[in-house]
Motif scaffolding. Sequence first.
Motif, PDB file in Angstrom:
ATOM      1  N   ALA A 255      44.069  43.687  34.072  1.00 50.98           N
ATOM      2  CA  ALA A 255      43.917  42.383  34.710  1.00 50.98           C
ATOM      3  C   ALA A 255      44.541  42.361  36.099  1.00 50.98           C
ATOM      4  O   ALA A 255      43.978  41.780  37.039  1.00 50.98           O
ATOM      5  N   TYR A 256      45.706  42.994  36.258  1.00 56.36           N
ATOM      6  CA  TYR A 256      46.312  43.079  37.593  1.00 56.36           C
ATOM      7  C   TYR A 256      45.381  43.836  38.544  1.00 56.36           C
ATOM      8  O   TYR A 256      45.199  43.446  39.707  1.00 56.36           O
ATOM      9  N   ARG A 257      44.792  44.911  38.072  1.00 55.95           N
ATOM     10  CA  ARG A 257      43.893  45.695  38.928  1.00 55.95           C
ATOM     11  C   ARG A 257      42.646  44.890  39.287  1.00 55.95           C
ATOM     12  O   ARG A 257      42.135  44.999  40.400  1.00 55.95           O
ATOM     13  N   GLN A 258      42.167  44.080  38.363  1.00 55.71           N
ATOM     14  CA  GLN A 258      41.009  43.246  38.654  1.00 55.71           C
ATOM     15  C   GLN A 258      41.367  42.183  39.677  1.00 55.71           C
ATOM     16  O   GLN A 258      40.570  41.875  40.572  1.00 55.71           O
ATOM     17  N   ALA A 259      42.565  41.612  39.571  1.00 53.47           N
ATOM     18  CA  ALA A 259      43.018  40.630  40.564  1.00 53.47           C
ATOM     19  C   ALA A 259      43.081  41.253  41.953  1.00 53.47           C
ATOM     20  O   ALA A 259      42.688  40.632  42.948  1.00 53.47           O
ATOM     21  N   LEU A 260      43.537  42.498  42.027  1.00 52.34           N
ATOM     22  CA  LEU A 260      43.625  43.189  43.315  1.00 52.34           C
ATOM     23  C   LEU A 260      42.256  43.613  43.831  1.00 52.34           C
ATOM     24  O   LEU A 260      42.037  43.712  45.036  1.00 52.34           O
ATOM     25  N   ALA A 261      41.318  43.867  42.920  1.00 48.65           N
ATOM     26  CA  ALA A 261      39.953  44.189  43.348  1.00 48.65           C
ATOM     27  C   ALA A 261      39.320  42.986  44.029  1.00 48.65           C
ATOM     28  O   ALA A 261      38.573  43.118  44.999  1.00 48.65           O
ATOM     29  N   VAL A 262      39.616  41.788  43.513  1.00 55.45           N
ATOM     30  CA  VAL A 262      39.095  40.561  44.110  1.00 55.45           C
ATOM     31  C   VAL A 262      39.825  40.248  45.408  1.00 55.45           C
ATOM     32  O   VAL A 262      39.207  39.857  46.410  1.00 55.45           O
ATOM     33  N   ASN A 263      41.143  40.414  45.417  1.00 58.67           N
ATOM     34  CA  ASN A 263      41.955  40.099  46.602  1.00 58.67           C
ATOM     35  C   ASN A 263      42.973  41.210  46.815  1.00 58.67           C
ATOM     36  O   ASN A 263      44.089  41.154  46.297  1.00 58.67           O
ATOM     37  N   GLU A 268      51.592  39.324  45.055  1.00 59.83           N
ATOM     38  CA  GLU A 268      52.176  38.912  43.775  1.00 59.83           C
ATOM     39  C   GLU A 268      51.543  39.705  42.625  1.00 59.83           C
ATOM     40  O   GLU A 268      52.235  40.125  41.687  1.00 59.83           O
ATOM     41  N   ALA A 269      50.230  39.910  42.700  1.00 56.88           N
ATOM     42  CA  ALA A 269      49.565  40.699  41.664  1.00 56.88           C
ATOM     43  C   ALA A 269      50.024  42.150  41.721  1.00 56.88           C
ATOM     44  O   ALA A 269      50.250  42.783  40.681  1.00 56.88           O
ATOM     45  N   GLU A 270      50.187  42.675  42.932  1.00 57.54           N
ATOM     46  CA  GLU A 270      50.619  44.077  43.025  1.00 57.54           C
ATOM     47  C   GLU A 270      52.077  44.229  42.602  1.00 57.54           C
ATOM     48  O   GLU A 270      52.452  45.253  42.041  1.00 57.54           O
ATOM     49  N   GLU A 271      52.888  43.206  42.852  1.00 58.51           N
ATOM     50  CA  GLU A 271      54.258  43.266  42.343  1.00 58.51           C
ATOM     51  C   GLU A 271      54.259  43.277  40.815  1.00 58.51           C
ATOM     52  O   GLU A 271      55.032  44.001  40.180  1.00 58.51           O
ATOM     53  N   GLY A 272      53.391  42.463  40.223  1.00 60.16           N
ATOM     54  CA  GLY A 272      53.278  42.473  38.766  1.00 60.16           C
ATOM     55  C   GLY A 272      52.933  43.850  38.251  1.00 60.16           C
ATOM     56  O   GLY A 272      53.461  44.310  37.228  1.00 60.16           O
ATOM     57  N   LEU A 273      52.050  44.528  38.984  1.00 62.50           N
ATOM     58  CA  LEU A 273      51.667  45.888  38.591  1.00 62.50           C
ATOM     59  C   LEU A 273      52.866  46.830  38.718  1.00 62.50           C
ATOM     60  O   LEU A 273      53.093  47.686  37.843  1.00 62.50           O
ATOM     61  N   ALA A 274      53.653  46.676  39.794  1.00 62.56           N
ATOM     62  CA  ALA A 274      54.857  47.499  39.964  1.00 62.56           C
ATOM     63  C   ALA A 274      55.846  47.247  38.835  1.00 62.56           C
ATOM     64  O   ALA A 274      56.469  48.180  38.301  1.00 62.56           O
TER      65      ALA A 274
END
Length: 325
Positions: A255-263, A268-274
């Motif tokens: 889901a984090y990767r999908q959020a980053l694919a969109v934006n 914040e999404a990439e921090e969640g991934l980290a």
Amino acid sequence: MPAAPAIYPASIAVLPFVNNSPDPENEYFSDGVSEEIINALAKVRGLKVIARTSSFAYKNKAIDVRDIGQQLQVANILEGSVRRAGRKVRIAAQLVSARDGVQLWARRFDRELKDIFELQDEISLLIADQIRAQYGHFELQDQLVRPPTKNIEAYDLYLKARYNHLRWDNPGITNAIAFYKECTLMAPNFALPYFGLAYCFAMRASFGGFHELLEVAQGYLEKGFSIDENAGPGHFSKATLAFWGRWSFAEGQAAYRQALAVNPGDTEAEEGLAELYTAVGDFEQALRHARHILSTNPLSANHHYTLANIHYLSGDYQEALACAA
């Protein structure tokens, strides 16, 4: 002393627009306009756009744009103001060179409130085109801002909800939930308030131990996706629910990767991934993402904490101290 990093020419920081409305309570609206322009410009590939947290660190501060440019490592600064009176909106904006403070472009826009999405799109495209004219070609879409709803009153309330949400304290989240809920009643087919509710309840369930709220969050998430299945905030909320609420690492990562694919500019999404990679012990991947988000959000205390925590957990205590200082 090491040389300062070179400033990328096609780069910009959008400072929070000043609220010039007769009512000081309209600050949520001027902040919302600023954030929408940041989000729109972040869609332009090849343009480095400083994230909201770092840009908003200069709110209500009288700092020379040349100093801001050096601190954020950007070549351009966008300043502006918003005046809202009844159904009328006036936005004044100016693009300034961070190298010497010279004004590169300035415009004033007088519109009806109902035209706010078209106005945000117009300003974003004009700014991107101006930077492109100075620093060479990058691809520019025909439209950067797409109306998320036709109900302007509901959108206005959504901005108020997000303004409270971003306070990140209990009263702010409580107010945000109330405003988000009111949005869904005003505009049932407006997806973003449902995603806002899903995020708020997922965090309360996770950090407050109210596990019964996980299903509440899931319900709002599903409703939002039934309206817009490809919304970046939706995937971010889904990742938050999966990772922090249910400790489902695979679902959270996807889901984090999908959020980053969109934006791709969603720090914040990439921090969640980290944070997710940190939780599973993949410190190499966690460090890569933590360092990347600091390139566009260098003043985020939360991002610096995330980087310090990765170093600490991997046993590099000196570097952890340096990051936390």
